[in-house]
Design a protein around this motif. Structure first.
Motif, short mmCIF file in Angstrom:
data_model
loop_
_atom_site.label_atom_id
_atom_site.label_comp_id
_atom_site.label_asym_id
_atom_site.label_seq_id
_atom_site.Cartn_x
_atom_site.Cartn_y
_atom_site.Cartn_z
N GLY A 121 -9.69 10.41 8.68
CA GLY A 121 -8.46 10.15 8.48
C GLY A 121 -8.39 9.06 7.17
O GLY A 121 -9.49 8.66 6.92
N GLN A 122 -7.34 8.67 6.75
CA GLN A 122 -7.08 7.72 5.81
C GLN A 122 -6.00 6.56 6.36
O GLN A 122 -4.98 6.56 5.80
CB GLN A 122 -6.60 8.39 4.44
N PRO A 123 -6.56 5.82 6.92
CA PRO A 123 -5.78 4.77 7.45
C PRO A 123 -5.39 3.65 6.68
O PRO A 123 -4.60 2.44 6.97
CB PRO A 123 -6.47 4.31 8.70
N GLU A 124 -5.84 3.86 5.39
CA GLU A 124 -5.66 2.55 4.39
C GLU A 124 -4.20 1.87 4.27
O GLU A 124 -3.83 0.73 4.42
CB GLU A 124 -5.94 2.88 2.94
N VAL A 125 -3.35 3.00 4.20
CA VAL A 125 -1.72 2.65 4.21
C VAL A 125 -1.44 1.69 5.27
O VAL A 125 -0.57 0.77 4.95
CB VAL A 125 -0.83 4.05 4.27
N LYS A 126 -1.91 1.62 6.43
CA LYS A 126 -1.70 0.70 7.48
C LYS A 126 -2.11 -0.67 7.17
O LYS A 126 -1.71 -1.65 7.95
CB LYS A 126 -2.37 1.24 8.86
N LEU A 127 -2.93 -0.82 6.17
CA LEU A 127 -3.56 -2.09 5.70
C LEU A 127 -2.78 -2.52 4.41
O LEU A 127 -3.39 -3.32 3.41
CB LEU A 127 -5.12 -2.09 5.53
N GLY A 128 -1.83 -1.65 4.06
CA GLY A 128 -1.16 -2.12 2.63
C GLY A 128 -1.95 -1.49 1.54
O GLY A 128 -1.59 -1.83 0.40
N GLU A 260 -4.33 -3.71 -3.62
CA GLU A 260 -5.37 -4.77 -2.93
C GLU A 260 -4.96 -6.05 -3.41
O GLU A 260 -5.04 -6.87 -2.47
CB GLU A 260 -6.65 -4.25 -3.30
N ARG A 261 -4.45 -6.33 -4.70
CA ARG A 261 -3.97 -7.35 -4.98
C ARG A 261 -2.63 -7.88 -4.51
O ARG A 261 -2.39 -9.11 -4.43
CB ARG A 261 -3.92 -7.47 -6.49
N SER A 262 -2.01 -7.11 -3.73
CA SER A 262 -0.54 -7.35 -3.34
C SER A 262 -0.56 -8.40 -2.00
O SER A 262 -1.30 -7.95 -1.22
CB SER A 262 0.08 -6.03 -3.06
N PRO A 263 0.59 -8.95 -2.02
CA PRO A 263 0.62 -9.90 -0.62
C PRO A 263 0.88 -9.19 0.67
O PRO A 263 0.52 -9.39 1.57
CB PRO A 263 2.06 -10.63 -0.98
N GLN A 264 1.25 -7.78 0.36
CA GLN A 264 1.70 -6.91 1.55
C GLN A 264 0.20 -6.53 1.96
O GLN A 264 0.15 -6.60 3.27
CB GLN A 264 2.37 -5.59 1.06
N SER A 265 -0.71 -6.09 1.39
CA SER A 265 -2.03 -5.94 1.89
C SER A 265 -2.42 -7.19 2.58
O SER A 265 -3.03 -6.89 3.72
CB SER A 265 -2.92 -5.36 0.80
N ARG A 266 -2.31 -8.40 2.01
CA ARG A 266 -3.04 -9.52 2.70
C ARG A 266 -2.27 -9.56 4.04
O ARG A 266 -2.86 -9.77 5.16
CB ARG A 266 -2.75 -10.67 1.92
N ALA A 267 -1.14 -9.40 4.13
CA ALA A 267 -0.23 -9.52 5.50
C ALA A 267 -0.63 -8.58 6.36
O ALA A 267 -0.70 -8.56 7.63
CB ALA A 267 1.08 -9.54 5.18
N LEU A 268 -0.78 -7.31 6.05
CA LEU A 268 -1.20 -6.22 6.75
C LEU A 268 -2.61 -6.29 7.46
O LEU A 268 -2.87 -5.90 8.58
CB LEU A 268 -0.90 -4.81 6.30
N ILE A 269 -3.52 -7.00 6.67
CA ILE A 269 -4.81 -7.02 7.19
C ILE A 269 -4.90 -8.26 8.18
O ILE A 269 -5.51 -8.25 9.10
CB ILE A 269 -5.80 -7.36 5.89
#
Ligand code: COA
Length: 692
Positions: A121-128, A260-269
């Motif tokens: 699978g490609q779960p990256e989307v769940k980490l923004g 990767e640079r987005s605040p969304q990804s930081r938040a989901l991680i």
């Protein structure tokens, strides 16, 4: 290299990844893989290379701790280039999971063999994030655009049998995976089979109808509101249909880096790690072991009780569903039957699995039937006297050591426990409705709850697929106590000039799944009204209190179920109600408040600051173990936008000093309701972070 061992069996080299618990692609793994590829390539005695995971899985992806940091070489891209340049066949042997970067590693290998039960699978989307490492390009070319869209935007894994049919896996192993992989590698080397012809695979993509992407965007419009990564994935997949593999890969890399640079990804991680941290109970001795839970009882066959029974049965636990009236228990069983029938009709459950699961639930109207249960969960009417009576009866029948759980959302666990002679066995289990669907479970420890009971309940929650957060026994625990605070603040905004639909719009624009007033209407206004009436005596003289909610209930308007509440309803469709506006204006006049327009920005900040200030109090009092637990509760149980990381994470990003200043300013303007929490004051003046 420490994280990859290299060995040879005859003419086949084997690189075994060893980085427990999930073989994430940390630097040691990447360096070890590079070393193995170079060694196998350079050794004339080696004809092919097998890459396999040690332990329980292949590779669960990049090391999530590395995201947002400068990438140390060799990067995954360098490994992919080395694999592309390798003249000998390289086979990925997959068991357990091949996810994200782990799958991209497998895709860069020239061939793939997988063990039964494995998933990719490609779960990256769940980490923004979006898939990197050429993931989008391989999915498009091997499985086609429909599968590529679905897998990359949902993040859900695919079973290996389905993946084989899609062309993502070349061979299914029927015995030992390593033996199968070695045989496959020998065969490939003997036949001199090279890599796939990427250009040939790309040819069909040119004819893909762009309507496919437009339709997919439209279908998911609501679900993706405010989210960056899924939009980027669709854009990249669509554009790649008209590009070469290398051009598409470059586009993917640029989009990945933007995510990767987005605040969304930081938040989901942050939420990914917060969710796992929540499972850990501070101060619990490591020698404490969870007891097995094979059978359970649920008391109360209403919506909540039936949902809890299904959650237990879905995890393979036999359940006795009890209600004193036979009619009530039949209604509950019927609701359960319909629920499974709907899952079968939707195709999310096979008829055989539905029958098997449903057969685990037995109806009863006698407490004696609960005598053998390992865990009994009470889900009756939210009233102390009723619950005390249930626990007295349970105490008489439950076997020694059985866990006695109460699904209360507000009541004092210690008082409920005191109705029994075994308070150490009593624990709060606050499910969210529908209990078989919602991920969150607030577990509430009483003063005397034993460590074994806490450990067993946390472990059972995990078995049920729930995200459990441990809370202390304070009114409203974590979730409802914060809801109470920001709900009050929203009500004060109504007193001062706002209207319910303005508040709801502001919250939804921020990313909340639902507005506060629409949510109250959906839950029903009468239950909270009754609780308010019970609490009236506790209100201090001069304490600020908005009368609007009471006025609405006095009309007999209890929300969606009565067709009117804060909104008017036709079915589930809500429309603003001029009579509610008049009622609110009358309430303001009665309070002596001259109404004035409230700016959206002010409404939002007052609500968020109320959440954060109450969150800080909860933390200070030890009701929550850590700030990130509050984020987990809010993201999974109260519709707070996950891509903002939860209220406490959001506050840190916004600046705890700025939040503190805002709270102080509100206190000056609106009085002592806004007294800042001591912890917020300290954090604002110190590191501007919540304590670890
Ligand atoms: N990077 C770093 N750490 C990871 C990780 C990763 N990709 N995947 C899992 N972990 C860590 C977890 O934080 C946890 O650490 P802890 O024990 O200190 O809390 C530990 O590994 C076990 O993970 P957990 O999720 O509790 O185990 P599980 O068996 O329930 O689930 C997975 C295993 C692989 C399904 C799950 O961990 C997962 O989905 N991981 C993320 C996969 C991902 O998003 N990959 C894409 C990145 S490119």
């Amino acid at each position: 290299m420490d994280n990859v061992t290299y060995a040879c069996q005859g003419e086949i080299a084997i690189a075994t990844i060893d980085n427990p618990p999930v073989n994430a692609l940390s630097l040691g793994v990447r360096a070890g893989l590079m070393d193995a590829i170079e060694r196998a390539g350079a050794d004339p005695g080696v004809k092919a290379l097998v890459i396999i995971g040690g332990g329980k899985t292949f590779v669960a992806g990049a090391d999530i701790n590395d995201f947002g940091k400068p990438y140390a070489e060799p990067s995954l891209y360098t490994i992919i280039d080395a694999l592309a340049a390798c003249a000998k066949p390289v086979v990925a042997a997959i068991h357990g999971m091949a996810l994200g970067g782990g799958l991209e590693l497998a895709l860069a290998c020239h061939w793939r063999i997988a063990a039964p039960g494995a998933k990719i699978g490609q779960p990256e989307v769940k980490l923004g994030l979006m898939p990197g490492g050429h993931g989008t390009q391989w999915w498009l070319r091997l499985a086609g655009p429909e599968a590529a869209l679905e897998v990359a935007t949902s993040g859900n894994p695919v079973g290996v049998e389905a993946a084989h049919k899609m062309g993502m896996v070349d061979k299914l192993a029927d015995g030992d995976l390593l033996a199968g992989a070695l045989e496959f590698a020998r065969q490939l080397a003997a036949e001199g089979r090279g890599k796939r012809d990427i250009d040939a695979l790309s040819a069909g993509l040119k004819n893909v109808d762009s309507q496919l992407f437009a339709d997919f965007r439209k279908k998911n419009e609501r679900k993706w509101r405010g989210l960056l990564a899924p939009q980027k994935i669709v854009d990249c997949l669509e554009a790649s249909c008209h590009l070469t593999f290398q051009q598409g890969a470059a586009l993917e890399k640029a989009a990945f880096q933007e995510c990767e640079r987005s605040p969304q990804s930081r938040a989901l991680i942050h939420l990914f790690f917060a969710e796992r941290e929540a499972a850990k109970v501070a101060g619990l001795s490591p020698t404490i072991k969870a007891a097995p839970v094979a059978s359970a009882g649920v008391i109360g066959a209403g919506t909540m009780g039936s949902g809890i029974a299904m959650a237990l049965a879905n995890a393979g636990i036999a359940v006795t569903l009890l209600d004193l009236s036979e009619a009530a228990v039949s209604r509950g069983m019927e609701a359960i039957r319909k629920n499974y029938a709907t899952s079968v009709a939707r195709g999310s459950l096979s008829p055989a699995a539905a029958d098997k699961t449903q057969a685990l639930i037995t109806a009863s109207s006698s407490y004696a039937d609960l005598a053998a249960a390992d865990l009994i969960i009470e889900a009756v009417f939210e009233d102390m006297a009723v619950k005390e009576e249930v626990f007295r009866q349970l105490d008489a029948v439950a076997k020694p050591g059985a866990i006695l759980g109460t699904n209360t959302s507000t009541l004092d666990i210690d008082r409920i426990a005191a109705a029994t002679a075994r308070p150490e066995s009593v624990i709060g289990m606050h499910f969210f409705s529908p209990a078989n669907v919602m991920k969150l479970l607030e577990i509430v420890r009483g003063a005397k709850t034993s460590d074994t009971v806490i450990a067993t309940t946390m472990a059972t929650a995990r078995k049920l697929g729930k995200i459990a957060v441990l809370a202390g026994n304070a009114e409203g625990f974590i979730g409802n106590r914060i809801l109470g605070a920001y709900g009050d603040q929203a009500d004060f905004l109504l007193d001062e000039g706002a209207l319910p639909w303005q508040i709801d719009r502001v919250l939804q624009d921020f990313g909340f799944a639902m507005g506060l007033y629409a949510m109250r209407d959906m839950a029903g206004l009468d239950v909270i009204w009754r609780i308010r009436q019970q609490q009236a005596a506790k209100r201090l003289p001069g304490e600020r209190y908005s009368p609007i909610a009471d006025r609405i209930c006095e009309q007999g308007w209890f929300g969606q179920k009565s067709g009117r509440g804060y909104y008017r309803y036709e079915g589930r469709a809500a429309t603003p109600d001029p009579e509610i506006e008049a009622l609110i204006e009358a309430a303001s006049a009665q309070l002596g408040i001259t109404r004035k327009p409230i700016a959206d920005e002010e409404a939002l900040m007052r609500i968020l600051c109320a959440m954060v200030n109450e969150g800080a109090r909860i933390l200070d009092e030890g009701v929550a173990q850590r700030a990130s637990d509050i984020d987990v509760v809010y993201a999974y149980g109260y519709g707070f936008p996950a891509y903002r990381g939860g209220p406490m994470f959001w506050a840190e990003q916004y600046g705890l000093d700025k939040i503190y200043e805002a709270v102080c300013a509100y206190q000056r303007a609106h009085g002592d309701w806004w007294r800042p929490s001591a912890l917020l004051a300290a954090a604002a003046k110190g590191k501007k972070r919540w304590p670890d």
